[in-house]
Motif scaffolding. Structure first.
Motif, PDB file in Angstrom:
ATOM      1  N   ALA A   1       0.907  -1.358   0.011  1.00 33.54           N
ATOM      2  CA  ALA A   1      -0.159   0.208  -0.125  1.00 33.54           C
ATOM      3  C   ALA A   1       0.524   0.843  -0.218  1.00 33.54           C
ATOM      4  N   GLU A   2       1.652   1.464   0.998  1.00 30.99           N
ATOM      5  CA  GLU A   2       3.069   1.910   0.766  1.00 30.99           C
ATOM      6  C   GLU A   2       3.998   2.832  -0.503  1.00 30.99           C
ATOM      7  N   LEU A   3       4.017   1.163  -1.477  1.00 33.72           N
ATOM      8  CA  LEU A   3       4.759   1.779  -2.377  1.00 33.72           C
ATOM      9  C   LEU A   3       3.940   2.032  -3.627  1.00 33.72           C
TER      10      LEU A   3
ATOM     11  N   ARG B   1       8.603  10.849  -9.296  1.00 28.28           N
ATOM     12  CA  ARG B   1       9.306  11.706  -8.021  1.00 28.28           C
ATOM     13  C   ARG B   1       9.960  10.788  -7.035  1.00 28.28           C
ATOM     14  N   GLY B   2       9.352   9.752  -6.546  1.00 30.93           N
ATOM     15  CA  GLY B   2       9.663   9.405  -4.610  1.00 30.93           C
ATOM     16  C   GLY B   2      11.052   8.014  -5.883  1.00 30.93           C
ATOM     17  N   VAL B   3      12.264   8.562  -6.253  1.00 34.26           N
ATOM     18  CA  VAL B   3      13.130   7.296  -6.382  1.00 34.26           C
ATOM     19  C   VAL B   3      13.416   6.616  -4.834  1.00 34.26           C
ATOM     20  N   LYS B   4      14.069   7.209  -4.325  1.00 33.21           N
ATOM     21  CA  LYS B   4      14.268   6.974  -2.972  1.00 33.21           C
ATOM     22  C   LYS B   4      14.023   6.000  -2.023  1.00 33.21           C
ATOM     23  N   THR B   5      12.675   6.851  -2.282  1.00 37.04           N
ATOM     24  CA  THR B   5      11.197   5.645  -1.200  1.00 37.04           C
ATOM     25  C   THR B   5      11.220   4.642  -1.984  1.00 37.04           C
ATOM     26  N   ARG B   6      10.816   4.570  -3.633  1.00 43.60           N
ATOM     27  CA  ARG B   6      10.683   3.736  -3.995  1.00 43.60           C
ATOM     28  C   ARG B   6      11.212   2.197  -4.111  1.00 43.60           C
ATOM     29  N   GLU B   7      13.045   2.707  -4.139  1.00 40.24           N
ATOM     30  CA  GLU B   7      13.626   1.759  -4.224  1.00 40.24           C
ATOM     31  C   GLU B   7      14.028   1.084  -2.560  1.00 40.24           C
ATOM     32  N   GLU B   8      13.425   1.516  -1.879  1.00 38.47           N
ATOM     33  CA  GLU B   8      14.305   1.086  -0.043  1.00 38.47           C
ATOM     34  C   GLU B   8      12.388   0.097  -0.115  1.00 38.47           C
ATOM     35  N   LEU B   9      11.531   0.999  -0.229  1.00 33.18           N
ATOM     36  CA  LEU B   9       9.854  -0.070  -0.102  1.00 33.18           C
ATOM     37  C   LEU B   9       9.804  -1.435  -0.967  1.00 33.18           C
ATOM     38  N   PHE B  10      10.359  -1.342  -2.180  1.00 34.70           N
ATOM     39  CA  PHE B  10      10.539  -2.372  -3.438  1.00 34.70           C
ATOM     40  C   PHE B  10      11.917  -3.405  -2.783  1.00 34.70           C
ATOM     41  N   ALA B  11      12.852  -2.971  -2.081  1.00 35.49           N
ATOM     42  CA  ALA B  11      13.936  -3.589  -1.289  1.00 35.49           C
ATOM     43  C   ALA B  11      13.559  -4.859  -0.765  1.00 35.49           C
TER      44      ALA B  11
ATOM     45  N   ILE C   1      10.131  -5.012   0.827  1.00 37.18           N
ATOM     46  CA  ILE C   1       9.524  -5.910  -0.272  1.00 37.18           C
ATOM     47  C   ILE C   1       9.709  -7.218  -0.515  1.00 37.18           C
ATOM     48  N   LYS C   2      10.742  -6.912  -1.721  1.00 37.11           N
ATOM     49  CA  LYS C   2      11.280  -8.121  -2.371  1.00 37.11           C
ATOM     50  C   LYS C   2      12.371  -8.906  -0.900  1.00 37.11           C
ATOM     51  N   GLY C   3      12.697  -8.563  -0.403  1.00 35.49           N
ATOM     52  CA  GLY C   3      13.374  -9.293   1.201  1.00 35.49           C
ATOM     53  C   GLY C   3      12.705 -10.112   1.603  1.00 35.49           C
ATOM     54  N   GLU C   4      11.014  -9.112   1.881  1.00 33.93           N
ATOM     55  CA  GLU C   4      10.124 -10.379   2.518  1.00 33.93           C
ATOM     56  C   GLU C   4       9.479 -11.125   1.969  1.00 33.93           C
ATOM     57  N   LEU C   5       9.692 -10.855   0.859  1.00 38.09           N
ATOM     58  CA  LEU C   5       9.075 -12.121   0.138  1.00 38.09           C
ATOM     59  C   LEU C   5       9.644 -13.057   0.212  1.00 38.09           C
ATOM     60  N   THR C   6      10.877 -12.920  -0.605  1.00 40.42           N
ATOM     61  CA  THR C   6      11.716 -14.056  -0.779  1.00 40.42           C
ATOM     62  C   THR C   6      11.904 -14.921   0.698  1.00 40.42           C
ATOM     63  N   VAL C   7      12.013 -14.539   1.597  1.00 44.07           N
ATOM     64  CA  VAL C   7      11.791 -15.143   2.577  1.00 44.07           C
ATOM     65  C   VAL C   7      10.786 -15.866   3.168  1.00 44.07           C
TER      66      VAL C   7
END
Length: 151
Positions: A16-18, A24-34, A36-42
């Motif tokens: 929802a945050e993503l 324009r929110g490049v840093k926020t997007r990058e951090e949130l995506f990373a 989410i990816k980590g959480e989903l992988t585990v």
């Protein structure tokens, strides 16, 4: 299964945050995506190594487990595409939205039909044992993939 539910709730909140981010929110997007990816992988590791094989052993649950595995593949494919795109690309947001919808559909099916099947085929002791094994594997997978336990 409460561990899986907690993971689901966390991922839904992150998604929802993503979704509310912009190009324009490049840093926020990058951090949130990373994150989410980590959480989903585990999460996928504990499901595919422990929960799914145990459940799949029961004929009545085999079909839904196979479907769950296919849904993981679809999400992994979308995550791979998102990883290869710059987060400020005009297609990144729509692709992230499709990923979010796929994950939410998958969560709905797991928490509905799949969890119901698990409660039918496993007794309370077996469910507790599964939960403990998943919690231990989650801890080791987080270390393995360098996923921080906070947030």
């Amino acid at each position: 299964m409460s561990l899986l539910k907690t993971d689901h709730d966390k991922v839904k909140k992150l998604l929802a945050e993503l979704e509310s981010t912009t190009e324009r929110g490049v840093k926020t997007r990058e951090e949130l995506f990373a994150t989410i990816k980590g959480e989903l992988t585990v999460h996928e590791v504990i499901e595919e190594e422990i929960f799914y094989p145990e459940l799949k052993a029961h004929p009545k649950a085999k079909e839904i487990v196979l479907e769950g595995i296919e849904e993981h593949d679809v999400v992994n494919n979308l995550m791979g595409q998102l990883e290869d795109l710059p987060v400020d690309d005009e297609t990144w947001g729509p692709k992230a939205k499709v990923m979010k919808e796929n994950i939410e559909h998958h969560i709905e099916e797991e928490e509905g039909e799949m969890f119901a099947k698990a409660r039918q085929v496993f007794d309370e002791t077996e469910l507790e044992d599964l939960g403990q094994r998943m919690a231990q594997r989650k801890q080791s997978a987080m270390e393995e993939f360098g996923v921080p336990s906070g947030r």
